[in-house]
Design an enzyme around this catalytic site. Structure first.
Site, PDB file in Angstrom:
ATOM      1  N   GLU A   1       0.815  -1.218   0.000  1.00 48.73           N
ATOM      2  CA  GLU A   1       0.000   0.000   0.000  1.00 48.73           C
ATOM      3  C   GLU A   1       0.848   1.267   0.000  1.00 48.73           C
ATOM      4  O   GLU A   1       0.414   2.296  -0.505  1.00 48.73           O
ATOM      5  CB  GLU A   1      -0.917   0.020   1.230  1.00 48.73           C
ATOM      6  CG  GLU A   1      -1.927  -1.105   1.293  1.00 48.73           C
ATOM      7  CD  GLU A   1      -3.095  -0.924   0.347  1.00 48.73           C
ATOM      8  OE1 GLU A   1      -3.324   0.207  -0.126  1.00 48.73           O
ATOM      9  OE2 GLU A   1      -3.774  -1.930   0.078  1.00 48.73           O
TER      10      GLU A   1
ATOM     11  N   CYS B   1      -5.882   6.663  -5.453  1.00 48.69           N
ATOM     12  CA  CYS B   1      -5.295   5.346  -5.722  1.00 48.69           C
ATOM     13  C   CYS B   1      -5.612   4.911  -7.160  1.00 48.69           C
ATOM     14  O   CYS B   1      -6.418   5.561  -7.835  1.00 48.69           O
ATOM     15  CB  CYS B   1      -5.808   4.330  -4.706  1.00 48.69           C
ATOM     16  SG  CYS B   1      -7.487   3.749  -5.014  1.00 48.69           S
TER      17      CYS B   1
END
Length: 171
Positions: A43, A52
């Site tokens: 992540e 994202c």
């Protein structure tokens, strides 16, 4: 995209290992340090909000809850958000994938994919069904199916799922 929501922020990063140390010291999560490292490394850690690859406003270590454009977070805030998100993924794995019967590697890997994909999707998955049936190796072999984001095969997810599968099979 607003100036306060940027991709690839330089200088807005935080240290995954620092956040892991805070979360581990709290003693609230079952996920092991290697499991947290897998999730955190996949992540990354960003103090500032970013979008994202799936187009979702995100901050910290994959946190999508209560993210506000332009709000930079401290290590303590990032750790608190991440711990809450990990605990939610763990609860999902326990409830829908028979998590209490999974060994540590299986549990960690399954928490990682659940953290990434979401409980709503994973609870209906073949992987979770296989875990409930006690077919652990078959369930572990399902990880490579989860490599798409926004309909596209993402190289980062291919790498992550290979690591999760290996962790799951190793136990």
């Amino acid at each position: 995209m607003a100036a306060s929501v940027r991709k690839g922020i330089v200088g807005g990063t935080c240290a995954v290992m620092t956040i892991i140390a805070i979360v581990v010291s709290n003693g609230a999560v079952r996920t092991s340090e290697p499991g947290l490292e897998l999730i955190g490394d996949a992540e990354s850690c960003q103090r500032d909000p970013y979008v994202c690859p799936a187009g979702v406003l995100t901050d910290g270590i994959g946190n999508t809850h209560g993210v506000k454009p332009g709000v930079r977070k401290s290590d303590a805030q990032i750790a608190a958000d991440w711990q809450r998100n990990i605990l939610q993924a763990e609860a999902c794995v326990n409830k829908y994938a028979n998590g209490k019967k999974l060994n540590q590697g299986q549990f960690d890997a399954t928490v990682s994919v659940t953290f990434n994909v979401g409980c709503g999707t994973m609870q209906k998955s073949t992987m979770f069904w296989l875990f409930r049936q006690g077919k652990m190796n078959d369930a572990c072999n399902e990880f490579p199916r989860w490599v798409y984001g926004d309909g596209k095969k993402l190289p980062g997810l291919v790498i992550r799922r290979e690591k999760e599968k290996a962790m799951c099979l190793k136990g």
